[in-house]
Design an enzyme around this catalytic site. Structure first.
Site, PDB file in Angstrom:
ATOM      1  N   TRP A 241      -1.985  46.322 -36.672  1.00  8.46           N
ATOM      2  CA  TRP A 241      -1.298  45.073 -37.722  1.00  8.46           C
ATOM      3  C   TRP A 241      -2.047  44.872 -38.888  1.00  8.46           C
ATOM      4  O   TRP A 241      -1.437  44.116 -39.602  1.00  8.46           O
ATOM      5  CB  TRP A 241      -1.187  43.811 -36.808  1.00  8.46           C
ATOM      6  CG  TRP A 241       0.369  44.218 -35.916  1.00  8.46           C
ATOM      7  CD1 TRP A 241       1.515  43.794 -36.290  1.00  8.46           C
ATOM      8  CD2 TRP A 241       0.196  44.888 -34.740  1.00  8.46           C
ATOM      9  NE1 TRP A 241       2.412  44.196 -34.915  1.00  8.46           N
ATOM     10  CE2 TRP A 241       1.514  44.767 -34.189  1.00  8.46           C
ATOM     11  CE3 TRP A 241      -1.093  45.343 -33.804  1.00  8.46           C
ATOM     12  CZ2 TRP A 241       1.884  45.337 -33.222  1.00  8.46           C
ATOM     13  CZ3 TRP A 241      -0.211  46.033 -32.737  1.00  8.46           C
ATOM     14  CH2 TRP A 241       0.846  46.191 -32.281  1.00  8.46           C
ATOM     15  N   CYS A 277       6.118  46.499 -34.629  1.00 10.29           N
ATOM     16  CA  CYS A 277       7.246  45.879 -33.424  1.00 10.29           C
ATOM     17  C   CYS A 277       8.537  46.920 -33.755  1.00 10.29           C
ATOM     18  O   CYS A 277       8.985  47.162 -32.935  1.00 10.29           O
ATOM     19  CB  CYS A 277       7.439  44.613 -33.406  1.00 10.29           C
ATOM     20  SG  CYS A 277       8.263  43.809 -34.979  1.00 10.29           S
ATOM     21  N   ASP A 358      10.905  45.512 -24.306  1.00 10.07           N
ATOM     22  CA  ASP A 358       9.890  45.242 -25.420  1.00 10.07           C
ATOM     23  C   ASP A 358       8.598  46.223 -25.200  1.00 10.07           C
ATOM     24  O   ASP A 358       7.826  45.708 -24.505  1.00 10.07           O
ATOM     25  CB  ASP A 358       9.644  43.658 -25.611  1.00 10.07           C
ATOM     26  CG  ASP A 358       8.758  43.597 -27.007  1.00 10.07           C
ATOM     27  OD1 ASP A 358       8.600  44.386 -27.610  1.00 10.07           O
ATOM     28  OD2 ASP A 358       8.681  42.501 -27.408  1.00 10.07           O
TER      29      ASP A 358
END
Length: 686
Positions: A241, A277, A358
C-alpha cells in the site's frame, strides 16, 4: 455368439456442448460443461452396431489424484434408457446405424474440476475399456437445483458470462469507476483457476478431503478468498500500500485479471507484485466467475478496519487538531470486496443469496488471511454469531468513529461520529456501465427503528447528530479539482445556539492513501478567534496549491481535509472530515476502421499532459477480452511537455464478435493509473 462391440472413434461434441453449456467463449479444445445438465458424446462402432439388450455399456468418471466413490470423486454408471436427476447417469439419445449418440448428466451437487471419462463395453463375458478423454465440470447457475442457481437470466449473463466491468473508486463525495477486464474465458484462465485449487494448503494437507468438498461453493469460495492473496500460501497477489513498486507493477497499473493470473502461473506460482483491494477483488471475481459462481465486485465508501472487534474506530488528534498517524485502525476512503451468490446449507434458513468474500489480507479468519463467505443478510440483521466473519464485515459498514483531541491540560476531549462509516455501497448495474447503490442490502436506514433493533442486537449504541443545537462544521469543495491545478475547499461553520460563541478553527489538508494512511500536509489555516453570532454561519476558504500537493500526492490522488472548531469557553468541539479526489486527465480512444471479427483494427490513444512539468516514461497499455489477445503495450520515446498531447496507435485483431470493451491504461513518472475504456461492437466475419 455375437462378435465383440468395437469402438473405432468417438467425438466429445465440444462445439455443441459448449453452446448448450454457455462455455463457448472459453475457446477450449477440451470439453467444458456445467453440472446438473446433460452433455452429449458420439460413439462410432466398427463391424456392427450397438444392440440394446445384447451389449452393455457403462461409463466411469474420476476427478482428483485419489478418486473414491465414497468421497464423490468417482462414479461408475451404466447406459440406460433415461437420465437420473440426483446421480451420474447416461442414456441413449439417438442411433444411426453404427453411430450412437449418448447423453451424460452429472448430479447438481457434483464436485467441480477436471474429470477423466472412460467407457466399458461388453458382450456376453467379453469386455473392453476405452479412455474417451477429459472434461472440466463447473458450477451451473442455470440449473434450478444447483446451489449457485440464479433465477434472472440478465443477472446470470452479467455475473457469470460478462468478461468486462467497472470497479468503483474515489471518495464518498466523488465516486468514479475504472474499467476492468475480468477475462474469465481468455486462454489458459480456466486451467489456471483449477491449478489454483490444487495449490491451496488444504489440498496438500488432505487431497481426498479437499476434492470431496469441491461440490460446495461455500468451500470453494473460501479457498479462493485465501488463495488470491499470498500471505499464508502460494497465492496470486502480494499486497503493498506504499511505494516503491519498482520490483513489480504498481497496483494502479493493472487494468485486468488475465495478465496477473498468467504471470502467477508462468513464474511457478510465485506471488505477483503488487495488489491493493480492488485488484484482489477483481482477480477473485475472475476466478469465481470462471468456475461458474455468480460474482460481482463491491465498493464500500468510508470502510472501517476494526482490529479489536469492538465495533469502534479510534482516531487521535493533537492539540492543533491534526490527525495522528500510527494507529492500526483506519477508515479506508473506499474498500473493495466481492459478493458471490449461493445457498448456505451450513446455516439456518434465510441466509441464502449474496455472500461477502474479501481476499484482501486484513485480518485472519480461522488462522488464515481470508474473509467469508459472509451472508449479506446476516450483516443487515446484526447476526454477529454466524459464520464466517460477520462481526468484521458488520464493523466495516457500521462502526462508530471516536475522535480524541488532546487538550492543553493533557486530557483528551471526545467526539463521536456515528454516520461516517459505510456509505454509498456500490456495484456495477446489470447490463449497463452505471452504478447501482446497494447500501440498503447491508443496513437499514440510519436512525430508523429497524436499525436501532439491529444495533441493540449487536450491542452498538449510536448517537446521531441533530441540527437543532450546538456547533456544526461541514466541508464543501470547489469545481475543477484537477491534477496540476490549484483549488479551494471551504469550511462551513455554524452556531446553532442562542448565544454568541468565540472559537478556534483548525483547518488543514494532508495527502492520504485510499486506505486512510496519512502523508504530508499540503494546506493549513489556524484561526484563533472566530466570532459566531447566534444562529449564524460563516464560510472559511482554504487554498490547496499544486506546488504543495504535487510532489507528495500518492498514486491514490487522495487528500484528506479536516476542520476542527472548538469553543474557547465550553471546550465543545465540532469536527468536519472529507476525503477529496484529485482528478486525472481523461484518455481519448478512437477505433479506426470497421470492427469486423478477425480483421485488423487500429486504436488511436491520446492524453493531454495537465501538469506544469513534462511527463517521462509514458506508456499506454491496452487490452480487451476477445479483442486483443492479451495486453498491447506502447511506450513513447520522448517526454510530453506541459499542455502537449501524448498519442500512439496500436494494432489489434478481434477474435470474437459481439459487444467488447477496450480497456486502456496510461502510466508515466508523474501520472499513474489513468484509465479509460471504449465499447466496440465487433461484427461476425462475413
Amino acid at each position: 455368439m455375437a462378435e465383440d462391440l468395437e469402438l473405432s472413434s468417438w467425438d466429445l461434441e465440444c462445439e455443441r456442448n459448449h453452446q448448450d453449456h454457455r462455455t463457448s467463449e472459453m475457446g477450449c479444445q477440451q470439453l467444458v460443461v456445467r453440472r446438473g445438465q446433460p452433455f452429449f458424446i458420439t460413439l462410432h462402432f466398427a463391424g456392427r452396431s450397438y444392440e440394446e439388450g445384447l451389449d452393455k455399456l457403462a461409463f466411469n468418471v474420476e476427478t482428483g489424484p485419489c478418486p473414491d466413490e465414497g468421497s464423490g470423486t468417482k462414479s461408475h454408471f451404466p447406459l440406460s434408457s433415461s437420465l437420473e436427476a440426483e446421480a451420474w447417469s447416461s442414456a441413449v439419445e439417438s442411433q444411426d446405424g453404427a453411430t450412437l449418440s449418448v447423453s451424460i448428466c452429472s448430479p447438481p451437487d457434483a464436485r467441480i474440476g477436471r474429470y477423466s471419462l472412460t467407457m466399458e463395453a461388453s458382450t456376453g463375458y467379453q469386455g473392453s475399456s476405452f479412455r474417451l478423454g477429459e472434461f472440466v465440470l463447473l458450477f451451473n447457475p442455470w440449473c434450478p437445483v444447483d446451489s449457485v442457481f440464479l433465477e434472472s437470466e440478465e443477472e446470470r449473463t452479467e455475473y457469470v458470462l460478462t468478461q468486462h466491468g467497472h470497479v468503483f473508486q474515489g471518495s464518498n463525495s466523488f465516486i468514479y469507476s475504472i474499467p476492468w477486464n475480468f477475462g474469465q474465458f481468455e486462454d489458459e484462465i480456466l486451467d489456471i483457476c483449477l491449478q489454483l485449487l490444487d495449490t491451496n494448503p488444504k489440498f496438500f494437507k488432505d487431497q481426498d478431503r479437499d476434492c470431496s468438498r469441491r461440490n460446495s461453493p461455500v468451500y470453494i469460495s473460501r479457498v479462493v478468498s485465501a488463495m488470491v492473496n499470498c500471505n499464508d500460501d502460494q497465492g496470486i497477489l502480494f499486497g503493498r500500500w506504499t511505494q516503491p513498486y519498482d520490483d513489480g507493477m504498481s497496483p494502479m497499473a493493472w487494468s485486468g485479471s488475465v495478465d496477473i493470473l498468467q504471470r502467477w502461473r508462468k513464474y511457478g506460482c510465485q506471488p505477483v507484485r503488487y495488489g491493493q483491494c480492488w485488484v484482489f477483488a477483481a482477480v477473485a471475481c475472475t476466478v469465481l466467475r470462471c468456475l461458474g459462481i455468480p460474482t460481482r465486485v463491491i465498493t464500500n465508501y468510508n470502510s472501517a478496519h476494526d482490529t479489536n472487534s469492538n465495533l469502534t474506530i479510534e482516531q487521535y488528534l493533537d492539540e492543533n487538531g491534526r490527525l495522528q498517524a500510527g494507529t492500526r485502525e483506519f477508515i479506508w476512503n473506499f474498500h473493495c470486496w466481492v459478493e458471490s451468490w449461493m445457498t448456505r446449507p451450513d446455516l439456518s434458513d434465510g441466509y441464502d443469496g449474496w455472500q461477502v468474500l474479501d481476499p484482501t489480507p486484513q485480518e485472519k479468519s480461522e488462522g488464515v488471511f481470508c474473509c467469508g463467505p459472509t451472508p449479506v443478510k446476516a450483516i443487515k440483521e446484526g447476526e454477529l454469531r454466524l459464520k464466517y466473519d460477520v462481526p468484521f464485515v458488520f464493523a466495516e459498514v457500521n462502526a462508530d468513529v471516536v475522535y480524541w483531541m488532546l487538550q492543553s491540560d493533557s486530557s483528551r476531549k471526545k467526539t463521536v461520529n456515528s454516520t461516517l462509516v459505510g456509505k454509498n455501497i456500490s456495484t456495477k448495474s446489470v447490463g449497463r456501465d452505471t452504478r447501482e447503490d446497494i447500501t440498503h442490502n447491508y443496513k437499514y436506514q440510519e436512525g430508523s427503528e429497524d436499525e436501532q433493533a439491529v444495533l441493540e442486537k449487536a450491542k452498538l449504541r449510536k448517537t446521531y447528530p441533530t441540527e437543532e443545537e450546538g456547533l456544526k462544521v461541514k466541508i464543501k469543495v470547489s469545481e475543477g479539482m484537477n491534477n496540476g491545478c490549484d483549488f479551494d475547499v471551504f469550511a462551513y461553520i455554524n452556531n446553532h445556539t442562542a448565544s454568541e460563541r468565540t472559537c478556534r478553527l483548525m483547518f488543514g489538508a494532508r495527502v492520504a492513501g485510499y486506505n486512510g494512511a496519512l502523508g504530508p500536509e499540503c494546506g493549513s489555516k489556524d484561526l484563533l478567534n472566530v466570532a459566531l453570532q447566534p444562529y449564524s454561519e460563516k464560510t472559511v476558504p482554504l487554498r490547496i496549491l499544486y506546488e504543495k500537493y504535487g510532489g507528495c500526492l500518492t498514486q491514490d490522488n487522495m487528500i484528506k481535509v479536516m476542520a476542527l472548531l472548538q469553543d474557547h469557553e465550553t471546550k465543545e468541539i465540532a469536527l468536519g472530515v472529507r476525503n477529496i479526489y484529485v482528478k486525472n486527465p481523461d484518455i481519448k480512444i478512437r477505433v479506426l476502421g470497421e470492427p469486423i471479427q478477425k480483421r485488423k483494427l487500429v486504436a488511436e490513444l491520446s492524453l493531454t499532459n495537465p501538469l506544469p512539468n513534462p511527463l517521462s516514461g509514458c506508456v499506454f497499455t491496452m487490452e480487451g477480452a476477445g479483442l486483443t489477445g492479451g495486453q498491447k503495450v506502447q511506450e513513447l520515446d520522448s517526454p510530453i511537455g506541459p499542455g502537449e498531447e501524448a498519442k500512439v496507435r496500436v494494432d489489434f485483431v478481434p477474435q470474437q464478435s459481439g459487444l467488447r470493451k477496450l480497456v486502456v491504461d496510461f502510466e508515466s513518472d508523474k501520472l499513474t493509473g489513468v484509465k479509460g475504456y471504449r465499447n466496440v461492437i465487433i461484427a461476425p466475419l462475413k
